[in-house]
Design a protein around this motif. Structure first.
Motif, PDB file in Angstrom:
ATOM      1  N   ASN A   5       3.249   1.600  17.407  1.00  0.00           N
ATOM      2  CA  ASN A   5       3.894   2.258  16.277  1.00  0.00           C
ATOM      3  C   ASN A   5       5.375   2.500  16.529  1.00  0.00           C
ATOM      4  O   ASN A   5       6.008   3.253  15.817  1.00  0.00           O
ATOM      5  CB  ASN A   5       3.177   3.571  15.937  1.00  0.00           C
ATOM      6  N   GLY A   6       5.939   1.873  17.553  1.00  0.00           N
ATOM      7  CA  GLY A   6       7.359   1.956  17.817  1.00  0.00           C
ATOM      8  C   GLY A   6       7.757   3.125  18.694  1.00  0.00           C
ATOM      9  O   GLY A   6       8.920   3.250  19.063  1.00  0.00           O
ATOM     10  N   GLU A   7       6.821   3.999  19.047  1.00  0.00           N
ATOM     11  CA  GLU A   7       7.138   5.125  19.901  1.00  0.00           C
ATOM     12  C   GLU A   7       7.060   4.679  21.357  1.00  0.00           C
ATOM     13  O   GLU A   7       6.207   3.881  21.728  1.00  0.00           O
ATOM     14  CB  GLU A   7       6.163   6.273  19.657  1.00  0.00           C
ATOM     15  N   PRO A   8       7.945   5.203  22.193  1.00  0.00           N
ATOM     16  CA  PRO A   8       7.910   4.801  23.607  1.00  0.00           C
ATOM     17  C   PRO A   8       6.655   5.316  24.286  1.00  0.00           C
ATOM     18  O   PRO A   8       6.143   6.374  23.954  1.00  0.00           O
ATOM     19  CB  PRO A   8       9.163   5.453  24.194  1.00  0.00           C
ATOM     20  N   MET A  38      -3.149  10.786  14.964  1.00  0.00           N
ATOM     21  CA  MET A  38      -2.994   9.332  14.855  1.00  0.00           C
ATOM     22  C   MET A  38      -4.315   8.661  14.496  1.00  0.00           C
ATOM     23  O   MET A  38      -4.350   7.740  13.674  1.00  0.00           O
ATOM     24  CB  MET A  38      -2.437   8.756  16.150  1.00  0.00           C
ATOM     25  N   LEU A  39      -5.405   9.122  15.099  1.00  0.00           N
ATOM     26  CA  LEU A  39      -6.719   8.545  14.787  1.00  0.00           C
ATOM     27  C   LEU A  39      -7.095   8.812  13.329  1.00  0.00           C
ATOM     28  O   LEU A  39      -7.672   7.942  12.661  1.00  0.00           O
ATOM     29  CB  LEU A  39      -7.786   9.096  15.726  1.00  0.00           C
ATOM     30  N   ASP A  40      -6.752   9.999  12.825  1.00  0.00           N
ATOM     31  CA  ASP A  40      -7.012  10.302  11.414  1.00  0.00           C
ATOM     32  C   ASP A  40      -6.212   9.375  10.507  1.00  0.00           C
ATOM     33  O   ASP A  40      -6.724   8.890   9.490  1.00  0.00           O
ATOM     34  CB  ASP A  40      -6.662  11.764  11.099  1.00  0.00           C
ATOM     35  N   GLN A  41      -4.959   9.118  10.866  1.00  0.00           N
ATOM     36  CA  GLN A  41      -4.131   8.206  10.066  1.00  0.00           C
ATOM     37  C   GLN A  41      -4.698   6.792  10.098  1.00  0.00           C
ATOM     38  O   GLN A  41      -4.751   6.103   9.075  1.00  0.00           O
ATOM     39  CB  GLN A  41      -2.695   8.205  10.574  1.00  0.00           C
ATOM     40  N   ILE A  42      -5.114   6.351  11.262  1.00  0.00           N
ATOM     41  CA  ILE A  42      -5.709   5.009  11.388  1.00  0.00           C
ATOM     42  C   ILE A  42      -6.978   4.919  10.554  1.00  0.00           C
ATOM     43  O   ILE A  42      -7.196   3.939   9.835  1.00  0.00           O
ATOM     44  CB  ILE A  42      -5.989   4.677  12.872  1.00  0.00           C
ATOM     45  N   SER A  43      -7.805   5.953  10.628  1.00  0.00           N
ATOM     46  CA  SER A  43      -9.048   5.975   9.853  1.00  0.00           C
ATOM     47  C   SER A  43      -8.754   5.924   8.359  1.00  0.00           C
ATOM     48  O   SER A  43      -9.411   5.197   7.599  1.00  0.00           O
ATOM     49  CB  SER A  43      -9.851   7.222  10.196  1.00  0.00           C
ATOM     50  N   ASP A  47      -9.873   3.010   5.793  1.00  0.00           N
ATOM     51  CA  ASP A  47     -10.625   3.305   4.571  1.00  0.00           C
ATOM     52  C   ASP A  47      -9.934   2.692   3.360  1.00  0.00           C
ATOM     53  O   ASP A  47     -10.578   2.114   2.480  1.00  0.00           O
ATOM     54  CB  ASP A  47     -10.774   4.815   4.363  1.00  0.00           C
ATOM     55  N   HIS A  48      -8.603   2.806   3.319  1.00  0.00           N
ATOM     56  CA  HIS A  48      -7.842   2.241   2.202  1.00  0.00           C
ATOM     57  C   HIS A  48      -7.988   0.719   2.174  1.00  0.00           C
ATOM     58  O   HIS A  48      -8.177   0.125   1.105  1.00  0.00           O
ATOM     59  CB  HIS A  48      -6.368   2.647   2.328  1.00  0.00           C
ATOM     60  N   LEU A  49      -7.900   0.091   3.342  1.00  0.00           N
ATOM     61  CA  LEU A  49      -8.069  -1.365   3.409  1.00  0.00           C
ATOM     62  C   LEU A  49      -9.470  -1.783   2.976  1.00  0.00           C
ATOM     63  O   LEU A  49      -9.640  -2.801   2.295  1.00  0.00           O
ATOM     64  CB  LEU A  49      -7.800  -1.867   4.828  1.00  0.00           C
ATOM     65  N   GLU A  50     -10.473  -0.997   3.354  1.00  0.00           N
ATOM     66  CA  GLU A  50     -11.841  -1.307   2.962  1.00  0.00           C
ATOM     67  C   GLU A  50     -12.001  -1.218   1.440  1.00  0.00           C
ATOM     68  O   GLU A  50     -12.640  -2.075   0.823  1.00  0.00           O
ATOM     69  CB  GLU A  50     -12.820  -0.369   3.649  1.00  0.00           C
ATOM     70  N   GLU A  51     -11.388  -0.196   0.829  1.00  0.00           N
ATOM     71  CA  GLU A  51     -11.444  -0.071  -0.631  1.00  0.00           C
ATOM     72  C   GLU A  51     -10.772  -1.266  -1.301  1.00  0.00           C
ATOM     73  O   GLU A  51     -11.297  -1.823  -2.276  1.00  0.00           O
ATOM     74  CB  GLU A  51     -10.759   1.221  -1.074  1.00  0.00           C
ATOM     75  N   LYS A  52      -9.605  -1.657  -0.797  1.00  0.00           N
ATOM     76  CA  LYS A  52      -8.903  -2.818  -1.367  1.00  0.00           C
ATOM     77  C   LYS A  52      -9.741  -4.087  -1.205  1.00  0.00           C
ATOM     78  O   LYS A  52      -9.813  -4.917  -2.114  1.00  0.00           O
ATOM     79  CB  LYS A  52      -7.543  -3.015  -0.689  1.00  0.00           C
ATOM     80  N   ASN A  53     -10.367  -4.239  -0.045  1.00  0.00           N
ATOM     81  CA  ASN A  53     -11.198  -5.406   0.212  1.00  0.00           C
ATOM     82  C   ASN A  53     -12.389  -5.449  -0.741  1.00  0.00           C
ATOM     83  O   ASN A  53     -12.718  -6.511  -1.294  1.00  0.00           O
ATOM     84  CB  ASN A  53     -11.680  -5.391   1.668  1.00  0.00           C
TER      85      ASN A  53
END
Length: 94
Positions: A5-8, A38-43, A47-53
């Motif tokens: 995510n670009g963070e060191p 971060m895990l909540d954001q990934i989840s 979920d959003h990708l699954e809905e789009k799919n």
């Protein structure tokens, strides 16, 4: 070097522990809270990708069914046209 995510990356101390932790027991509460966030954001993203799919899959199913119907109608019209031309016989040129 930076993470995905670009963070060191944090420099790890001995035995893989974070060098900044005073207790020496690995991660502190803040680190766990950051990881959980971060895990909540990934989840949420997954979920959003699954809905789009699922939506895309439903749209493709509709398109496929529409194409099947159109093909069947075209075949029926083509058969009716060829059957009608056979019954009328050859047409004289105009």
């Amino acid at each position: 070097m930076s993470g995905p995510n670009g963070e060191p990356h944090a420099a790890l101390g001995p035995a893989g522990r974070d060098g900044g932790d005073e207790d020496g027991d690995g991660f502190g509460e803040e680190e766990y809270a950051a990881i959980n966030s971060m895990l909540d954001q990934i989840s949420s993203c997954l979920d959003h990708l699954e809905e789009k799919n699922n939506h895309l899959h439903a749209c493709l199913e509709e398109l496929l069914e529409s194409n099947r119907q159109t093909r069947l109608e075209f075949q029926q019209q083509s058969e009716q046209h060829s059957t009608g031309a056979d019954k009328q016989g050859p047409q004289p040129p105009v």
